[in-house]
Enzyme design. Structure first.
Site, short mmCIF file in Angstrom:
data_model
loop_
_atom_site.label_atom_id
_atom_site.label_comp_id
_atom_site.label_asym_id
_atom_site.label_seq_id
_atom_site.Cartn_x
_atom_site.Cartn_y
_atom_site.Cartn_z
N LYS A 1 0.85 -1.21 0.00
CA LYS A 1 0.00 0.00 0.00
C LYS A 1 0.88 1.25 0.00
CE LYS A 1 -1.62 1.64 4.05
NZ LYS A 1 -1.33 3.05 4.34
N ASN A 2 1.89 1.28 0.87
CA ASN A 2 2.66 2.51 1.03
C ASN A 2 3.65 2.76 -0.11
OD1 ASN A 2 1.18 3.02 3.25
ND2 ASN A 2 2.74 2.46 4.73
N ASP B 1 4.95 20.23 7.74
CA ASP B 1 5.94 21.33 7.65
C ASP B 1 7.20 20.91 6.89
OD1 ASP B 1 6.14 19.64 9.99
OD2 ASP B 1 7.86 20.84 10.56
N LEU B 2 7.62 19.66 7.06
CA LEU B 2 8.86 19.22 6.39
C LEU B 2 8.66 19.12 4.87
CD1 LEU B 2 9.99 16.49 8.92
CD2 LEU B 2 10.75 18.87 8.79
N ARG C 1 -8.49 -0.40 4.23
CA ARG C 1 -7.55 0.56 3.63
C ARG C 1 -6.21 -0.08 3.37
NH1 ARG C 1 -7.32 6.13 6.58
NH2 ARG C 1 -6.02 6.37 4.73
N ARG D 1 -4.91 10.87 3.78
CA ARG D 1 -3.85 11.87 3.94
C ARG D 1 -2.75 11.69 2.90
NH1 ARG D 1 -2.48 13.62 8.13
NH2 ARG D 1 -0.29 13.67 7.59
N ASP E 1 4.84 0.74 11.91
CA ASP E 1 3.65 0.08 11.36
C ASP E 1 3.52 -1.36 11.79
OD1 ASP E 1 3.64 1.82 8.13
OD2 ASP E 1 3.12 2.43 10.16
N CYS F 1 -4.75 12.83 12.35
CA CYS F 1 -5.52 11.58 12.22
C CYS F 1 -5.44 10.92 13.59
CB CYS F 1 -4.95 10.71 11.10
SG CYS F 1 -3.56 9.72 11.60
N ARG G 1 0.48 14.71 12.83
CA ARG G 1 1.05 14.47 11.48
C ARG G 1 1.11 15.75 10.64
NH1 ARG G 1 -1.22 8.83 9.35
NH2 ARG G 1 0.68 8.91 8.10
N PRO G 2 1.90 16.72 11.08
CA PRO G 2 2.05 17.97 10.31
C PRO G 2 2.74 17.71 8.97
CG PRO G 2 3.66 17.86 12.07
CD PRO G 2 2.76 16.69 12.27
C1 EPZ Z 1 4.27 7.07 6.18
O1 EPZ Z 1 3.51 8.10 6.75
C2 EPZ Z 1 3.34 5.85 6.10
N1 EPZ Z 1 2.20 6.18 5.24
C3 EPZ Z 1 2.86 5.47 7.49
O2 EPZ Z 1 2.09 4.28 7.36
C4 EPZ Z 1 4.08 5.17 8.36
O3 EPZ Z 1 3.64 4.89 9.68
C5 EPZ Z 1 5.03 6.39 8.37
O4 EPZ Z 1 5.39 6.72 7.01
C6 EPZ Z 1 6.30 6.11 9.15
O5 EPZ Z 1 6.96 5.00 8.61
C7 EPZ Z 1 2.35 6.12 3.90
O6 EPZ Z 1 3.41 5.83 3.39
C8 EPZ Z 1 1.13 6.43 3.08
P1 EPZ Z 1 6.41 10.41 8.29
P2 EPZ Z 1 4.12 9.62 6.78
O7 EPZ Z 1 6.34 11.67 7.51
O8 EPZ Z 1 4.90 9.85 5.56
C9 EPZ Z 1 6.53 13.74 11.67
C10 EPZ Z 1 0.30 2.84 7.75
O9 EPZ Z 1 -0.15 2.33 8.79
N2 EPZ Z 1 6.44 14.71 10.56
O10 EPZ Z 1 7.59 9.50 8.11
O11 EPZ Z 1 2.99 10.53 7.11
C11 EPZ Z 1 5.25 12.92 11.84
O12 EPZ Z 1 4.32 13.63 12.65
C12 EPZ Z 1 0.71 4.30 7.76
O13 EPZ Z 1 0.45 2.24 6.66
C13 EPZ Z 1 6.57 16.06 10.84
O14 EPZ Z 1 6.76 16.46 11.98
O15 EPZ Z 1 5.10 9.53 8.03
C14 EPZ Z 1 5.73 11.67 12.49
O16 EPZ Z 1 5.86 11.90 13.89
C15 EPZ Z 1 0.46 4.97 9.09
N3 EPZ Z 1 6.47 16.95 9.81
C16 EPZ Z 1 7.14 11.47 11.90
O17 EPZ Z 1 7.51 12.74 11.34
C17 EPZ Z 1 6.28 16.55 8.51
O18 EPZ Z 1 6.22 17.41 7.61
C18 EPZ Z 1 7.20 10.44 10.80
O19 EPZ Z 1 6.21 10.78 9.84
C19 EPZ Z 1 6.14 15.17 8.25
C20 EPZ Z 1 6.23 14.26 9.29
#
Ligand code: EPZ
Length: 427
Positions: free
Chosen positions: A22-23, A131-132, A405, A99, A313, A123, A128-129
């Site tokens: 999925k991801n 900003d990055l 999902r 998202r 995950d 969510c 899950r901001p």
């Molecule tokens: C991806 O989400 C996956 N989703 C998530 O899988 C997975 O848990 C996550 O990566 C971590 O491996 C998809 O690929 C569609 P991140 P993502 O940006 O990209 C913080 C599932 O169950 N952050 O790596 O949203 C954030 O809040 C889902 O399949 C910021 O602060 O995750 C988190 O604490 C759930 N600012 C951390 O970074 C930003 O701009 C990691 O988030 C972006 C993220």
């Protein structure tokens, strides 16, 4: 709303097909926006999120076609053709449901010079901001404006220009948006502290197949030489390492012996190491991985972290398995701030779990007892299924739209390896 009923206590035995990830699918699909030629993606899982993403791309002007596969097969091929982008807006009503829609931001900006995407909002597992994501695009010259719940990004007149993006924390989605924007930016982009998840590697390899120039794939520093345009390609989505790990936990908790057909050891090293430490055996087979156990589950101390460490995950699924371990386990969730919503539901089934801040103490019990439980998010739902497979009596899981999902035809796959599980509608 549909519910899933499980009558637990059966050992799982047999072969289970692992679907496309999925991801990976959700970051490969927006690549179609980067070219006016046909992108064909194979082994796409039949999931609600993939359908939602297809509808979003259609709204942006991408024509899509599902290539015929017999219903018996898992996965399907889809072709995508963005001859002309007719809209650069990803509306709230789609983004709020999924998202991952935010992943059209980078490619839309790279292809058309602008993008307006609804802010995804939080969510259940965290705020899950994004900003990055936005800082990364600004490093490539984009002007970012936030207004009325939308983010509007505009590239300079001549298009995005290469730059250095240095992430303070690892972010999968921000790395994906940055990569998809940089491939068409003028000049060189360096992404430092890039996420190294296998789904990022899948994205990079698909972009290279489309003509992108990317160095450092699989490392935490990606160097991209922007090109004028990308061409079409045919790419097959990687096997879902999280689905495979989830079914491995199901086999373990039932004392079963299953073959994960299509699973790849190289994308699951941390999961397999944790299974090994819990006393679960894993062997390579010609078609994937055999997971089996003939002894009790050993307790673990596990902390989630970005790849190649133990995946967030997989946390909920391992927690379910460890409720039946011979001893006390400690799980620490370092990625998301609220990823323990499965705990109260597991405790209602007789588990003995105590959350202390970012950690959860899981004291092994001799048995779980089936109960009506409610899914709250995708991986929490799977942890309830895993517990239900081992529990005495019947477990009824409601709100299983969360499951749909991320797990393709879950009950069919589990029935195929001996589970007493069925989906019932409210009629
Ligand atoms: C991806 O989400 C996956 N989703 C998530 O899988 C997975 O848990 C996550 O990566 C971590 O491996 C998809 O690929 C569609 P991140 P993502 O940006 O990209 C913080 C599932 O169950 N952050 O790596 O949203 C954030 O809040 C889902 O399949 C910021 O602060 O995750 C988190 O604490 C759930 N600012 C951390 O970074 C930003 O701009 C990691 O988030 C972006 C993220």
């Amino acid at each position: 709303m549909d519910r899933i009923l499980i009558r637990g206590g059966r050992r799982l035995n047999g072969r289970i097909a692992i679907s496309g990830a999925k991801n990976a699918a959700l970051t490969l699909m927006p690549c179609a926006l980067l070219t006016d030629e046909i992108l064909e993606l194979r082994n796409l899982p039949r999931l609600a999120d993939v359908d939602s993403f297809m509808h979003l791309l259609n709204q942006l002007g991408v024509s899509t076609m599902v290539k015929g596969t017999s219903p018996a097969e898992f996965g399907r091929s889809m072709t995508f053709k963005a001859s002309k982008i007719t809209s650069t807006v990803a509306p709230y009503d789609i983004v709020r449901k999924m998202r991952a829609s935010i992943l059209v931001l980078g490619p839309l900006l790279a292809r058309t010079g602008e993008a307006t995407v609804s802010l995804p909002g939080g969510c259940s597992i965290g705020t899950r901001p994004i900003d990055l994501h936005l800082k990364a695009l600004q490093a490539l010259g984009a002007e970012i404006e936030l207004a009325a719940g939308y983010v509007k990004a505009v590239a300079p007149k001549g298009g995005l220009t290469g730059g250095t993006i240095s992430f303070p924390v690892v972010s999968v989605g921000a790395t994906e948006n940055a990569l998809m924007a940089a491939v068409l930016a003028k000049g060189t982009t360096v992404i430092e502290n890039a996420a190294r998840e296998p789904e990022i590697t899948d994205l990079a390899e698909c972009l290279v197949a489309m003509g992108a120039k990317i160095d450092g794939i699989r490392s935490d520093t990606l160097t991209i030489e922007g090109v004028e345009r990308l061409h079409g390609a045919r790419y097959s989505v990687m096997a879902d390492r999280i689905e495979a790990g989830s079914y491995a936990c199901a086999a373990a908790i039932t004392g079963g012996d299953i073959e994960l057909v299509g699973a790849r050891r190289d994308s699951m090293a941390a999961t397999l190491a944790a299974l090994h430490d819990a006393g679960i055996h894993v062997e390579d087979t010609a078609d994937g991985l055999r997971v089996f156990t003939n002894e009790e589950i050993k307790p673990l101390s596990l902390s989630t972290a970005p790849f190649p460490a133990f995946a967030t995950d997989m946390q909920a699924q391992f927690m379910a398995m460890l409720t039946m371990a011979r001893g006390t386990s400690l799980l620490t969730e370092t990625i998301f701030e609220n990823r323990y919503m499965h705990v109260p539901e597991l405790n209602r089934m007789g588990a003995d779990i105590e959350v202390r801040g970012r950690s959860a103490v899981v004291r092994g019990v001799d048995k779980l007892v089936g109960a009506p439980v409610m899914a709250t998010d995708l991986r929490a739902s799977m942890s309830l299924i895993i517990a239900g497979l081992a529990a005495e009596g019947e477990t009824q899981v409601s709100r299983i739209y969360h499951l749909d999902r991320g797990y393709e035809r879950l009950e069919e796959k589990l029935q195929g390896i001996g589970a007493d599980i069925e989906r019932v509608g409210d009629g």
